[in-house]
Design a protein around this motif. Structure first.
Motif, PDB file in Angstrom:
ATOM      1  N   ARG A  20      35.528  47.490  34.679  1.00  0.00           N
ATOM      2  CA  ARG A  20      36.456  47.473  35.806  1.00  0.00           C
ATOM      3  C   ARG A  20      37.849  47.051  35.377  1.00  0.00           C
ATOM      4  N   ASP A  21      38.132  47.170  34.123  1.00  0.00           N
ATOM      5  CA  ASP A  21      39.473  46.800  33.693  1.00  0.00           C
ATOM      6  C   ASP A  21      40.443  47.944  34.019  1.00  0.00           C
ATOM      7  N   GLU A  22      41.696  47.710  33.817  1.00  0.00           N
ATOM      8  CA  GLU A  22      42.739  48.670  34.194  1.00  0.00           C
ATOM      9  C   GLU A  22      42.587  49.992  33.443  1.00  0.00           C
TER      10      GLU A  22
ATOM     11  N   ALA B 263      39.088  56.839  35.109  1.00  0.00           N
ATOM     12  CA  ALA B 263      38.351  57.389  36.243  1.00  0.00           C
ATOM     13  C   ALA B 263      39.288  58.183  37.158  1.00  0.00           C
ATOM     14  N   ARG B 264      40.517  57.726  37.300  1.00  0.00           N
ATOM     15  CA  ARG B 264      41.484  58.462  38.127  1.00  0.00           C
ATOM     16  C   ARG B 264      41.787  59.817  37.510  1.00  0.00           C
TER      17      ARG B 264
ATOM     18  N   GLU C 153      35.979  52.385  42.458  1.00  0.00           N
ATOM     19  CA  GLU C 153      35.667  51.307  43.397  1.00  0.00           C
ATOM     20  C   GLU C 153      36.422  50.058  42.939  1.00  0.00           C
ATOM     21  N   THR C 154      37.378  49.673  43.742  1.00  0.00           N
ATOM     22  CA  THR C 154      38.139  48.467  43.411  1.00  0.00           C
ATOM     23  C   THR C 154      38.025  47.490  44.563  1.00  0.00           C
ATOM     24  N   ILE C 155      38.037  46.214  44.215  1.00  0.00           N
ATOM     25  CA  ILE C 155      37.935  45.160  45.221  1.00  0.00           C
ATOM     26  C   ILE C 155      39.094  44.205  45.011  1.00  0.00           C
ATOM     27  N   LYS C 156      39.852  43.987  46.067  1.00  0.00           N
ATOM     28  CA  LYS C 156      40.965  43.042  45.992  1.00  0.00           C
ATOM     29  C   LYS C 156      40.438  41.676  46.406  1.00  0.00           C
ATOM     30  N   LYS C 157      40.574  40.716  45.516  1.00  0.00           N
ATOM     31  CA  LYS C 157      40.119  39.364  45.820  1.00  0.00           C
ATOM     32  C   LYS C 157      41.321  38.548  46.267  1.00  0.00           C
ATOM     33  N   PHE C 158      41.274  38.083  47.496  1.00  0.00           N
ATOM     34  CA  PHE C 158      42.358  37.276  48.028  1.00  0.00           C
ATOM     35  C   PHE C 158      42.174  35.822  47.623  1.00  0.00           C
ATOM     36  N   ASN C 159      43.250  35.175  47.261  1.00  0.00           N
ATOM     37  CA  ASN C 159      43.256  33.777  46.829  1.00  0.00           C
ATOM     38  C   ASN C 159      42.377  33.533  45.612  1.00  0.00           C
ATOM     39  N   ALA C 160      42.161  34.555  44.814  1.00  0.00           N
ATOM     40  CA  ALA C 160      41.334  34.387  43.619  1.00  0.00           C
ATOM     41  C   ALA C 160      42.085  33.528  42.612  1.00  0.00           C
TER      42      ALA C 160
END
Length: 140
Positions: A25-27, A33-34, A41-48
């Motif tokens: 899942r690295d950049e 994949a793009r 599938e990306t997940i934004k983690k808030f306050n991580a």
């Protein structure tokens, strides 16, 4: 016991459980994949990696502390006990260090009792009374 005992040791490799090569899942993997048109599938983690959620309401605890009026302090040696210890020790012509040695305590303990900084301990007070041969405590 004429036979030779051989032990069959096989190497055991322990690896950390990680992301498999197909699930990176690295950049770099996301860009690949793009380009290929595959699912991303990306997940934004808030306050991580931050501790902002723990301090979101800073006013609650500070208000409680400001409203707190109870004075909390340890009980100290009463003035009359300090004077009684000093008087009895000088009558016996003992130094603080000699008195401490008599009751098997450190000289600092006697110093703290005589200066009023110690927290009263009934065992030490009774040792002092026995060593000095005097009643140090007043009956309440």
């Amino acid at each position: 016991m004429s036979g030779h005992i051989a032990q069959d040791w096989e190497p055991v490799v322990i690896r950390k459980k990680g992301v498999a090569a197909g699930q990176r899942r690295d950049e770099k993997a996301v860009n690949e994949a793009r380009r290929s048109g595959g699912p991303i599938e990306t997940i934004k983690k808030f306050n991580a990696g931050s501790n902002k959620a723990a301090t979101s309401t800073p006013g609650i605890n500070t208000k409680k502390l400001d409203d707190e009026t109870e004075e909390l302090a340890h009980e100290r040696v009463p003035t009359d006990l300090k004077k009684n210890i000093i008087q009895a020790r000088t009558e016996k012509k003992l130094t603080q260090a000699q008195l401490a040695q008599l009751i098997n305590e450190k000289p600092q303990v006697i110093q703290e009792y005589e200066s009023g900084k110690a927290i009263p301990n009934q065992q030490i007070i009774s040792k002092l009374e026995r060593a000095l041969g005097a009643k140090l405590r007043n009956k309440k």
